[in-house]
Design a protein around this motif. Structure first.
Motif, PDB file in Angstrom:
ATOM      1  N   UNK A  66       0.805  -1.220   0.000  1.00 56.53           N
ATOM      2  CA  UNK A  66       0.000   0.000   0.000  1.00 56.53           C
ATOM      3  C   UNK A  66       0.838   1.271   0.000  1.00 56.53           C
ATOM      4  N   UNK A  67       0.212   2.332  -0.489  1.00 55.79           N
ATOM      5  CA  UNK A  67       0.772   3.668  -0.398  1.00 55.79           C
ATOM      6  C   UNK A  67      -0.349   4.590   0.081  1.00 55.79           C
ATOM      7  N   UNK A 102     -13.257   4.782   9.340  1.00 58.41           N
ATOM      8  CA  UNK A 102     -12.361   5.912   9.603  1.00 58.41           C
ATOM      9  C   UNK A 102     -11.358   5.578  10.710  1.00 58.41           C
ATOM     10  N   UNK A 103     -11.807   4.898  11.755  1.00 59.51           N
ATOM     11  CA  UNK A 103     -10.886   4.471  12.814  1.00 59.51           C
ATOM     12  C   UNK A 103      -9.842   3.499  12.262  1.00 59.51           C
ATOM     13  N   UNK A 104     -10.283   2.575  11.413  1.00 52.91           N
ATOM     14  CA  UNK A 104      -9.355   1.620  10.820  1.00 52.91           C
ATOM     15  C   UNK A 104      -8.356   2.340   9.921  1.00 52.91           C
ATOM     16  N   UNK A 109      -2.830   4.144   8.957  1.00 52.74           N
ATOM     17  CA  UNK A 109      -1.846   5.185   8.657  1.00 52.74           C
ATOM     18  C   UNK A 109      -0.784   5.276   9.761  1.00 52.74           C
ATOM     19  N   UNK A 110      -1.208   5.054  11.006  1.00 54.66           N
ATOM     20  CA  UNK A 110      -0.248   5.056  12.117  1.00 54.66           C
ATOM     21  C   UNK A 110       0.729   3.888  11.985  1.00 54.66           C
ATOM     22  N   UNK A 119      -4.383  13.533   4.868  1.00 51.05           N
ATOM     23  CA  UNK A 119      -5.480  12.602   5.138  1.00 51.05           C
ATOM     24  C   UNK A 119      -5.524  12.227   6.615  1.00 51.05           C
ATOM     25  N   UNK A 120      -4.370  11.916   7.168  1.00 53.51           N
ATOM     26  CA  UNK A 120      -4.323  11.517   8.578  1.00 53.51           C
ATOM     27  C   UNK A 120      -4.761  12.660   9.484  1.00 53.51           C
TER      28      UNK A 120
END
Length: 326
Positions: A66-67, A102-104, A109-110, A119-120
């Motif tokens: 992923x990116x 959204x939480x996922x 991202x973390x 986005x984050x």
């Protein structure tokens, strides 16, 4: 005799074709009035678009390498959730799934050290003081060994054993068994996970008469122990004009899995075509209290298998008439 005379009247055939073409016009008008981007905001429209955007977002979680992805989708999900709250709709599966996604996304991202991205930061601000719902979102690893273990059944024999039957035993069909079959059918593929199909179980005697007054092809049935299910799809789930036939396709997938689920539970069934006029469909929905934005896809008559069911052979075409290689 009168019908034969009328059919010979000059222009009757053209007039009859015009009358039939009106049904297509009504289909178009109905779609444009009820699809996702038609005039007016409804709870259903918001929820279907949420499911669509969530599914788009989830595809990003499933990429092997992923990116950074999904900023526009995240923004739209947030817009929809804000609108949902502004209109004071009660939390639902779809809205909860929106928050879960959204939480996922934030956690994902973390994990990839993307916390400095736009986005984050957008999502981090939005989720302050928000509770994590229990609905699962994101992606998971499907193991080959689990697939092999679960699919080790004689599926061909199972399908060959299911036949459309027109008589049933007097064993009572309970609502719980219909819910069980529905739970299985919910696993059917669905366009961008919008799950637009609905199941209406009809076993009230008054409503059974409604079915029997409108359904076509019940003449050869023993209706003594018959129960009915009406499968519909919600046009509000359709995103653009290219999806005008998506509901029929989704309803077909769902309905086939539904009757196979019934078969696995010892319940026989038969599909009944709903080939009625647009006007008759509206009357039918009104009498059964089916929401206006839904279309009737098919009626299924069902009941526990009798000891013996007399059925036609309905011999299938040989594969050479079906299969093509190009």
């Amino acid at each position: 005799m009168l019908k034969k005379v009328i059919k010979k009247v000059p222009g009757f055939k053209a007039l009859n074709n015009t009358r039939k073409s009106i049904e297509f016009y009504r289909d178009k008008k109905f779609f444009l009035k009820n699809y996702m981007h038609s005039k007016g905001v409804t709870k259903d429209k918001i929820e279907y678009e949420l499911l669509l955007e969530i599914h788009k977002l989830e595809k990003g979680f499933a990429v092997v390498n992923p990116r950074v992805f999904g900023i526009e989708k995240v923004k739209r999900i947030i817009e929809l959730l804000n609108l949902y709250e502004k209109l004071e709709f009660e939390p639902s599966f779809s809205s909860n799934l929106g928050f879960s996604s959204l939480f996922e996304y934030k956690n994902f991202f973390e994990q990839h050290n993307w916390t400095e991205t736009e986005a984050y930061k957008i999502i981090d601000r939005f989720l302050i003081d928000k509770k994590v719902p229990t609905e699962l979102a994101g992606a998971f690893d499907l193991q080959l060994e689990d697939i092999i273990e679960a699919s080790s059944v004689d599926y061909e024999s199972f399908l060959k054993s299911r036949k459309s039957v027109r008589n049933f035993s007097n064993k009572e069909i309970t609502e719980s068994i219909i819910k069980k079959a529905t739970e299985i059918a919910i696993l059917s593929p669905s366009a961008c996970n919008r799950q637009m199909c609905k199941v209406y179980f009809i076993n009230d005697e008054k409503n059974k008469r409604v079915i029997e007054n409108y359904a076509q092809g019940l003449g050869l049935f023993d209706l003594t122990n018959a129960n009915y299910v009406v499968v519909t799809f919600d046009v509000s789930a359709n995103y653009f004009i290219g999806e005008r036939n998506q509901g029929w396709f989704n309803a077909g997938l769902f309905s086939m899995n539904f009757v196979n689920s019934l078969h696995s539970l010892g319940i026989g069934s038969c599909f009944i075509q709903f080939g009625n006029s647009f006007k008759e469909e509206e009357e039918f929905k009104n009498k059964l209290d089916i929401p206006h934005s839904e279309r009737v896809a098919v009626i299924i008559t069902l009941g526990y298998y009798d000891k013996v069911s007399r059925i036609p052979y309905s011999t299938r075409k040989p594969i050479k008439e079906i299969y093509r290689k190009r």
